[in-house]
Design a protein around this motif. Structure first.
Motif, PDB file in Angstrom:
ATOM      1  N   VAL A 195     -19.062  58.858  88.819  1.00  0.00           N
ATOM      2  CA  VAL A 195     -20.425  58.695  89.808  1.00  0.00           C
ATOM      3  C   VAL A 195     -21.277  57.654  89.097  1.00  0.00           C
ATOM      4  CG1 VAL A 195     -19.925  60.821  90.981  1.00  0.00           C
ATOM      5  CG2 VAL A 195     -21.352  60.635  89.081  1.00  0.00           C
ATOM      6  N   ASN A 196     -21.348  57.677  87.585  1.00  0.00           N
ATOM      7  CA  ASN A 196     -22.134  56.809  86.830  1.00  0.00           C
ATOM      8  C   ASN A 196     -22.087  55.149  87.168  1.00  0.00           C
ATOM      9  OD1 ASN A 196     -24.363  56.534  85.230  1.00  0.00           O
ATOM     10  ND2 ASN A 196     -23.114  56.620  83.385  1.00  0.00           N
ATOM     11  N   VAL A 197     -23.121  54.399  87.499  1.00  0.00           N
ATOM     12  CA  VAL A 197     -23.118  53.152  87.607  1.00  0.00           C
ATOM     13  C   VAL A 197     -23.330  52.508  86.257  1.00  0.00           C
ATOM     14  CG1 VAL A 197     -23.859  51.250  88.906  1.00  0.00           C
ATOM     15  CG2 VAL A 197     -23.610  53.561  89.980  1.00  0.00           C
ATOM     16  N   PRO A 198     -22.786  51.597  85.820  1.00  0.00           N
ATOM     17  CA  PRO A 198     -22.922  50.952  84.527  1.00  0.00           C
ATOM     18  C   PRO A 198     -24.215  50.125  84.631  1.00  0.00           C
ATOM     19  CG  PRO A 198     -20.535  50.453  85.275  1.00  0.00           C
ATOM     20  CD  PRO A 198     -21.257  51.107  86.381  1.00  0.00           C
ATOM     21  N   GLY A 199     -25.029  50.234  83.610  1.00  0.00           N
ATOM     22  CA  GLY A 199     -26.385  49.472  83.553  1.00  0.00           C
ATOM     23  C   GLY A 199     -27.569  50.408  84.150  1.00  0.00           C
ATOM     24  N   ASP A 200     -26.999  51.596  84.914  1.00  0.00           N
ATOM     25  CA  ASP A 200     -28.045  52.493  85.607  1.00  0.00           C
ATOM     26  C   ASP A 200     -28.607  53.231  84.548  1.00  0.00           C
ATOM     27  OD1 ASP A 200     -29.629  53.915  87.147  1.00  0.00           O
ATOM     28  OD2 ASP A 200     -28.241  54.111  88.870  1.00  0.00           O
ATOM     29  N   ARG A 201     -29.771  53.260  84.490  1.00  0.00           N
ATOM     30  CA  ARG A 201     -30.371  54.220  83.447  1.00  0.00           C
ATOM     31  C   ARG A 201     -30.783  55.632  83.973  1.00  0.00           C
ATOM     32  NH1 ARG A 201     -34.666  50.344  80.197  1.00  0.00           N
ATOM     33  NH2 ARG A 201     -33.333  48.971  79.248  1.00  0.00           N
ATOM     34  N   ARG A 202     -30.861  55.972  85.176  1.00  0.00           N
ATOM     35  CA  ARG A 202     -30.855  57.080  85.845  1.00  0.00           C
ATOM     36  C   ARG A 202     -29.822  58.108  85.494  1.00  0.00           C
ATOM     37  NH1 ARG A 202     -31.701  55.630  92.032  1.00  0.00           N
ATOM     38  NH2 ARG A 202     -29.784  54.553  91.325  1.00  0.00           N
ATOM     39  N   SER A 203     -30.238  59.672  85.476  1.00  0.00           N
ATOM     40  CA  SER A 203     -29.211  60.374  85.021  1.00  0.00           C
ATOM     41  C   SER A 203     -28.230  60.573  86.405  1.00  0.00           C
ATOM     42  CB  SER A 203     -29.899  61.895  84.950  1.00  0.00           C
ATOM     43  OG  SER A 203     -31.026  61.739  83.828  1.00  0.00           O
ATOM     44  N   PRO A 204     -26.879  60.840  86.011  1.00  0.00           N
ATOM     45  CA  PRO A 204     -25.764  60.974  86.782  1.00  0.00           C
ATOM     46  C   PRO A 204     -26.020  62.166  87.752  1.00  0.00           C
ATOM     47  CG  PRO A 204     -24.991  61.528  84.715  1.00  0.00           C
ATOM     48  CD  PRO A 204     -26.359  60.893  84.572  1.00  0.00           C
ATOM     49  N   ASP A 205     -25.901  61.878  88.976  1.00  0.00           N
ATOM     50  CA  ASP A 205     -25.962  63.389  90.085  1.00  0.00           C
ATOM     51  C   ASP A 205     -24.396  63.825  90.338  1.00  0.00           C
ATOM     52  OD1 ASP A 205     -28.710  62.615  90.265  1.00  0.00           O
ATOM     53  OD2 ASP A 205     -28.520  61.750  92.226  1.00  0.00           O
ATOM     54  N   ILE A 206     -24.558  64.873  90.153  1.00  0.00           N
ATOM     55  CA  ILE A 206     -23.459  65.848  90.165  1.00  0.00           C
ATOM     56  C   ILE A 206     -23.705  67.157  90.953  1.00  0.00           C
ATOM     57  CG2 ILE A 206     -21.436  67.203  89.291  1.00  0.00           C
ATOM     58  CD1 ILE A 206     -21.234  64.162  88.713  1.00  0.00           C
ATOM     59  N   SER A 207     -22.776  67.761  91.826  1.00  0.00           N
ATOM     60  CA  SER A 207     -23.076  68.867  92.646  1.00  0.00           C
ATOM     61  C   SER A 207     -22.341  69.822  91.595  1.00  0.00           C
ATOM     62  CB  SER A 207     -22.509  68.703  93.862  1.00  0.00           C
ATOM     63  OG  SER A 207     -22.453  70.153  94.335  1.00  0.00           O
ATOM     64  N   THR A 208     -22.993  70.859  91.374  1.00  0.00           N
ATOM     65  CA  THR A 208     -22.308  72.036  90.686  1.00  0.00           C
ATOM     66  C   THR A 208     -21.082  72.699  91.661  1.00  0.00           C
ATOM     67  OG1 THR A 208     -23.856  73.721  91.512  1.00  0.00           O
ATOM     68  CG2 THR A 208     -24.239  72.752  89.212  1.00  0.00           C
ATOM     69  N   VAL A 209     -21.239  72.704  92.815  1.00  0.00           N
ATOM     70  CA  VAL A 209     -20.354  73.296  93.726  1.00  0.00           C
ATOM     71  C   VAL A 209     -19.004  72.299  93.942  1.00  0.00           C
ATOM     72  CG1 VAL A 209     -19.915  73.946  96.107  1.00  0.00           C
ATOM     73  CG2 VAL A 209     -22.125  74.394  95.137  1.00  0.00           C
ATOM     74  N   ASP A 210     -19.274  71.082  93.830  1.00  0.00           N
ATOM     75  CA  ASP A 210     -18.416  70.136  93.883  1.00  0.00           C
ATOM     76  C   ASP A 210     -17.582  70.255  92.249  1.00  0.00           C
ATOM     77  OD1 ASP A 210     -18.915  69.254  96.118  1.00  0.00           O
ATOM     78  OD2 ASP A 210     -19.679  67.343  95.585  1.00  0.00           O
ATOM     79  N   PHE A 211     -18.244  70.209  91.507  1.00  0.00           N
ATOM     80  CA  PHE A 211     -17.861  70.537  89.835  1.00  0.00           C
ATOM     81  C   PHE A 211     -16.807  71.838  89.979  1.00  0.00           C
ATOM     82  CE2 PHE A 211     -18.915  72.159  85.371  1.00  0.00           C
ATOM     83  CZ  PHE A 211     -17.565  71.779  85.018  1.00  0.00           C
ATOM     84  N   ALA A 212     -17.356  72.935  90.478  1.00  0.00           N
ATOM     85  CA  ALA A 212     -16.658  74.223  90.652  1.00  0.00           C
ATOM     86  C   ALA A 212     -15.260  73.778  91.586  1.00  0.00           C
ATOM     87  CB  ALA A 212     -17.197  75.214  91.027  1.00  0.00           C
ATOM     88  N   LYS A 213     -15.328  73.289  92.513  1.00  0.00           N
ATOM     89  CA  LYS A 213     -14.384  73.242  93.515  1.00  0.00           C
ATOM     90  C   LYS A 213     -13.038  72.281  92.799  1.00  0.00           C
ATOM     91  CE  LYS A 213     -16.463  73.484  97.936  1.00  0.00           C
ATOM     92  NZ  LYS A 213     -17.050  72.692  99.199  1.00  0.00           N
ATOM     93  N   THR A 214     -13.621  71.397  92.200  1.00  0.00           N
ATOM     94  CA  THR A 214     -12.577  70.431  91.432  1.00  0.00           C
ATOM     95  C   THR A 214     -12.013  71.248  90.310  1.00  0.00           C
ATOM     96  OG1 THR A 214     -14.077  68.556  91.981  1.00  0.00           O
ATOM     97  CG2 THR A 214     -12.278  68.363  90.127  1.00  0.00           C
ATOM     98  N   PHE A 215     -12.755  71.838  89.634  1.00  0.00           N
ATOM     99  CA  PHE A 215     -12.106  72.755  88.552  1.00  0.00           C
ATOM    100  C   PHE A 215     -11.134  73.910  89.108  1.00  0.00           C
ATOM    101  CE2 PHE A 215     -12.344  76.817  86.294  1.00  0.00           C
ATOM    102  CZ  PHE A 215     -12.284  76.510  85.014  1.00  0.00           C
ATOM    103  N   GLU A 216     -11.497  74.447  90.105  1.00  0.00           N
ATOM    104  CA  GLU A 216     -10.575  75.179  90.802  1.00  0.00           C
ATOM    105  C   GLU A 216      -9.238  74.900  91.290  1.00  0.00           C
ATOM    106  OE1 GLU A 216     -11.507  79.304  91.564  1.00  0.00           O
ATOM    107  OE2 GLU A 216     -11.643  78.307  89.606  1.00  0.00           O
ATOM    108  N   LYS A 217      -9.296  73.805  91.789  1.00  0.00           N
ATOM    109  CA  LYS A 217      -7.943  72.848  92.404  1.00  0.00           C
ATOM    110  C   LYS A 217      -7.167  72.757  90.823  1.00  0.00           C
ATOM    111  CE  LYS A 217      -9.795  70.678  96.599  1.00  0.00           C
ATOM    112  NZ  LYS A 217      -8.552  71.351  97.505  1.00  0.00           N
ATOM    113  N   LEU A 218      -7.902  72.246  89.928  1.00  0.00           N
ATOM    114  CA  LEU A 218      -6.957  72.097  88.775  1.00  0.00           C
ATOM    115  C   LEU A 218      -6.349  73.153  88.417  1.00  0.00           C
ATOM    116  CD1 LEU A 218      -9.515  69.432  87.024  1.00  0.00           C
ATOM    117  CD2 LEU A 218      -7.440  68.812  87.890  1.00  0.00           C
ATOM    118  N   LEU A 219      -6.987  74.295  88.298  1.00  0.00           N
ATOM    119  CA  LEU A 219      -6.471  75.630  87.962  1.00  0.00           C
ATOM    120  C   LEU A 219      -5.202  76.058  88.809  1.00  0.00           C
ATOM    121  CD1 LEU A 219      -9.558  77.832  86.659  1.00  0.00           C
ATOM    122  CD2 LEU A 219      -7.944  76.596  85.166  1.00  0.00           C
TER     123      LEU A 219
END
Length: 606
Positions: free
Chosen positions: A198-222
């Protein structure tokens, strides 16, 4: 990975602050107007003060508001109950883990939700960002029950240890922390890959991530048993993340049914929330059927074809033409009536259609039980007696469980798709009849005026639109409430109705409605309105609220061999169960008796 902005936490915080402000404002207005009322302990007030219970709640909200605004000598704190509870338990010495201080970042009054760990060295902070973010995501994904917040002596927002959800939340949090810690390398690799995606090269802003999307992706990998050492792990993570977000692809229609439970699990009841929810669509559509709304639009199309409606070229004419052109893709009246019979038990289906013969009785028993419970609780509070209520919470839960079980068993096959199709058609009808140009043709000011006028002049008479609109709305509220609160059916310790919520309704969140997010207060109102518009007498309500043995039926459709089905139908004992023993001026109800008919058609659910 220390400057990731978890935007879903920021959104939760904004919603929590809005709810706090609304609830505080409601009590403050009552306090200012002197709107004292019975607080459940017999005290009343009329001098600008609140009852005892409301005073305590007002003091709690006032303290939290000061903490959120940063007017207690400290920077503003997060007051989202989920984040505040996790923060407090992580810092506790009694939680069984090493205490960790987790903080956040505010830009002015805007929550940024960038996790900070001031007491840890920088190398350790990265791991804690992963662990805490994944824990927050898993808690949301698993639907952890969150306790309410209170202000402690140090002016911190902390979870209320006396709240009923406090222990359950702690147990789920320990499980989430253990899952994150046991798979920390995989979780860290997953989060880093998501940040890079999600990070855009050259963009100094903090990357935006959803903890729910993080958890869903993690669960799919497990679920796939992916290991950190897997050479294709980057592709596996990106594929899982894409499936979570559905980037570049529409969700297939067959995947629209959400959160289906495991029907093979060892449970004493199988309740499928989405199956319960779709029954509201059929109740809504059957009310429109009674209003003759479908027939009215068909008549308008017919009149427009003959050029008998003075409409110039414009949106109304286009909508009528599109409605006519899409006619082959819509259900016919006979098909709609068949679905009403299969889901709502209305005796309107064709021979051979499986009628849901138990639904109407179960529906009225649930509605009556809710009404009786609330009425008796109000009388008990008024008299301050210790007489046990005739209808208790467990009897209401049984009525709800029987109804939910019945609705869940009738949501298979094409029922969902038919409900979605009917929803689309109803929205098209309302949009068409709301057209001001069309309304002017009939001298109407609302869609229902058009329905009544066309039904009266062209279809042999109009129905009471106010009654059926109220029944349609009440039915949608009741079915959505059951779908949203299926957890109360499974847990024998949870009360079915929060009577405090009914006595002192909470403020509604911005954008929420009684239909989309019904509360216990909305449910009680919907049940009372249903009984009132159905003209149900007090004696009948009292009888229906009494407990009965649950009907015997399977939780899933059972396939009957075609030879057996043909034999049964040949002897007059077809599986439709809609023509049990005689007609009596209408279709039978499966028990050899015909329900009473009104206006030429039986709609027992009304």
């Amino acid at each position: 990975m220390m400057n990731i902005r978890f935007y879903d936490l920021a959104e939760r915080e904004i919603e929590a602050r809005a709810r706090l402000e609304n609830e505080w404002q409601r009590l403050d207005n009552r306090k200012s107007k002197g709107a004292g009322n019975n607080n459940g302990s017999g005290n009343t007030s009329g001098n600008g003060t609140l009852g005892t219970a409301d005073q305590l709640e007002y003091a709690r909200l006032t303290s939290l508001k000061a903490i959120a605004d940063g007017t207690v000598g400290k920077p503003p704190q997060f007051i989202d109950p989920l984040f505040a509870s996790v923060r407090t338990l992580l810092a506790s010495n009694n939680f069984g883990l090493n205490p960790i201080d987790v903080e956040y970042v505010f830009t002015g009054k805007v929550p940024e939700a960038v996790l900070k760990f001031p007491s840890l060295a920088k190398p350790d902070q990265s791991n804690e960002v992963v662990r805490v973010a994944l824990t927050l995501g898993l808690l949301q994904l698993w639907g952890a029950p969150v306790p309410r917040l209170v202000a402690d002596k140090s002016d911190n927002a902390v979870p209320d240890k006396t709240h009923q959800n406090y222990s359950s939340f702690g147990e789920v949090m320990v499980r989430a922390m253990a899952r994150a810690s046991a798979n920390l390398p995989l979780a860290a690799h997953t989060l880093k890959t998501l940040v890079d995606a999600v990070n855009v090269p050259g963009d100094r802003r903090s990357p935006d991530i959803s903890t729910v999307d993080f958890a869903k992706t993690f669960e799919k990998l497990l679920d796939r048993d992916v290991q950190v050492s897997d050479p294709s792990i980057k592709l596996q993570i990106e594929d899982a993340f894409e499936r979570v977000q559905r980037i570049g692809a529409d969700t297939p229609l067959h995947e629209f049914v959400l959160n289906l439970p495991d029907l093979e699990a060892a449970t004493d009841i199988e309740v499928i929330p989405e199956h319960c929810r779709l029954m509201g669509s059929f109740i809504f559509a059957s009310a429109f059927e009674e209003l003759k709304a479908f027939q009215v639009v068909d008549k308008l199309v017919e009149l427009s074809q003959r050029g008998e409606i003075p409409l110039m070229r414009g949106p109304a004419g286009t909508q009528l033409y599109n409605y006519w052109r899409e006619a082959p893709n819509r259900m016919s009246e006979v098909e709609r009536q068949n679905f009403y019979a299969m889901t709502l038990g209305l005796p309107t289906g064709q021979p051979g259609v499986g009628v849901n013969a138990d639904f109407q009785d179960l529906w009225l028993r649930f509605v009556s039980s809710i009404s009786t419970l609330v009425r008796e609780s109000r009388v008990e509070n008024l008299l301050r007696s210790n007489i046990p209520l005739a209808v208790n919470q467990q009897q209401v839960k049984k009525a709800a469980r029987d109804l939910a079980h019945n609705m869940s068993s009738r949501g298979y096959g094409m029922a969902f798709y038919a409900a979605a199709d009917l929803n689309k058609q109803i929205n098209e009808i309302i949009q068409l009849l709301s057209n001001k140009e069309l309304q002017r043709v009939f001298g109407a000011t609302s869609p229902y005026d058009v329905i009544e006028q066309v039904a009266q002049t062209e279809l042999g008479g109009a129905r009471n639109s106010s009654k059926y609109r109220m029944l349609a709305t009440s039915g949608a509220i009741i079915t959505n409430w059951i779908a949203d609160h299926a957890d109360r059916l499974r847990d024998p310790t949870l009360p079915m109705i929060d009577l405090q919520n009914v006595a002192y309704p909470p403020a509604r969140a911005s954008g929420a409605t009684a239909v989309s997010n019904p509360t216990d207060y909305d449910l009680v109102n919907a049940c009372e309105m249903w009984l009132a518009d159905s003209a149900m007498g007090e004696d009948r309500v009292a009888i229906l609220s009494e407990p009965r043995e649950s009907p015997q039926h399977s939780s899933r459709p059972i396939q009957i061999p075609s030879i057996a089905r043909d034999l049964l139908e040949g002897t007059g004992l077809g599986l439709g169960m809609g023509y049990g023993g005689g007609y009596g001026g209408g279709y039978g109800n499966g028990n050899g008796a015909a329900p009473a008919r009104a206006n030429g058609r039986s709609y027992g659910v009304y």
